[in-house]
Design a protein around this motif. Sequence first.
Motif, short mmCIF file in Angstrom:
data_model
loop_
_atom_site.label_atom_id
_atom_site.label_comp_id
_atom_site.label_asym_id
_atom_site.label_seq_id
_atom_site.Cartn_x
_atom_site.Cartn_y
_atom_site.Cartn_z
N MET A 21 -33.89 -1.68 -29.59
CA MET A 21 -32.94 -0.56 -29.53
C MET A 21 -32.36 -0.27 -30.92
O MET A 21 -32.27 0.89 -31.31
N TYR A 174 -25.12 0.62 -27.09
CA TYR A 174 -25.87 1.21 -25.98
C TYR A 174 -26.66 2.39 -26.55
O TYR A 174 -26.39 2.85 -27.66
N ASP A 178 -32.28 0.76 -24.22
CA ASP A 178 -31.40 -0.32 -23.75
C ASP A 178 -32.09 -1.08 -22.61
O ASP A 178 -33.10 -0.65 -22.06
N TYR A 180 -31.85 -2.34 -18.85
CA TYR A 180 -31.15 -1.96 -17.63
C TYR A 180 -31.24 -3.02 -16.53
O TYR A 180 -31.09 -2.70 -15.35
N PRO A 189 -25.14 -0.13 -19.50
CA PRO A 189 -26.43 0.23 -18.89
C PRO A 189 -26.51 -0.13 -17.41
O PRO A 189 -27.12 0.60 -16.62
N THR A 306 -27.25 9.12 -22.99
CA THR A 306 -27.94 7.91 -22.54
C THR A 306 -28.42 8.05 -21.10
O THR A 306 -29.48 7.51 -20.75
#
Length: 321
Positions: A21, A174, A178, A180, A189, A306
């Motif tokens: 990320m 974030y 990311d 999850y 997330p 996001t």
Amino acid sequence: MNIDAKNLAGRKVYVAGHRGMVGSAVCRALAAAGCSDVVTRTHAELDLLDPRAVRSFYEAERPDVAVIAAARVGGIGANSAANALFLYENEMIALNTVWAAAETGVKRLLFLGSTCIYPRMAPQPIPESALLTSELEKTNEGYALAKISGLKLCEFLRRDRGLLYHSLMPTNLYGPGDNYDIVHGHVLPTMIRKFETARENGDAKVPLWGSGSPLREFLHVDDLASACLFALALDNPPDLMNVGSGEEVSIKRLAETIKAATGCPAEISWDSSKPDGTPRKLCDTSLIRSLGWKSEISLEEGVRRTVGDYRRELAAGTIRL
Ligand code: GDP
């Protein structure tokens, strides 16, 4: 923020961890700043745990600048179950990438960690001066020790050899790419996934943990990437700087922001049998602010983006769950 990337123009930049990320955000920011000579290696191409391989890589590529964003990362569950692994791998990555850079003549290096390197009982907001003042948090002690070694190695190389090696410690990040994972993931997330799943399933309630009252700080990874370019453009950067949004948000407000961004009509239900964790976690960003950097992506904007990234990654099958 329009960063003057003067120190990077025409330079060859190595980004370690470009698929993660943080590393991928740094690559996007470098491209946007017009830095076209970026060198990367996948895990399969270069094992950062192997000192000889890392040294050969630097000897072959001879980058001018290195950004070390490679690490084994994970939430509290992953860390506390495998402190030995987190210590060993992150220590090796840090020592190999920083030491071999110094040995092969890399002039400038930026090392990235996280604010969990600070002591468990550090004052809030946490200043850089809290480093090594008392005991670390046990759950991620391995990761923290490795990152402290890396930043100290940079500091020592700067002092011993005059190399411009320095570090940034970002707060909770974030953004695109990311993780999850619902069990081991961090709150932001995880909440996006919970609200999106409830919306798709038409659930009446979304179960969240604790009371909603703890205060946290969140930083969009593109803001961190802008801080990286900012730090690399400083002629005399501090050895260590925190990077955060400086915006304190309650877990309740975070939940409402995510609920609005996902358009999920379900009601939030707080599960008080789940832990709240520490009541307040914020880093002191006055140092980097005093030098002229600030975050630009508000929580609302960052969450909205996001959620879009989550949907795209899910549809493309590239999501990390
Ligand atoms: P921390 O910041 O290190 O404490 O770790 P987290 O990123 O897991 O954030 C935890 C905070 O969010 C705590 O106050 C939790 O009670 C709250 N929280 C609410 N719902 C959730 C959830 O679904 N998952 C997680 N991880 N935390 C949640």
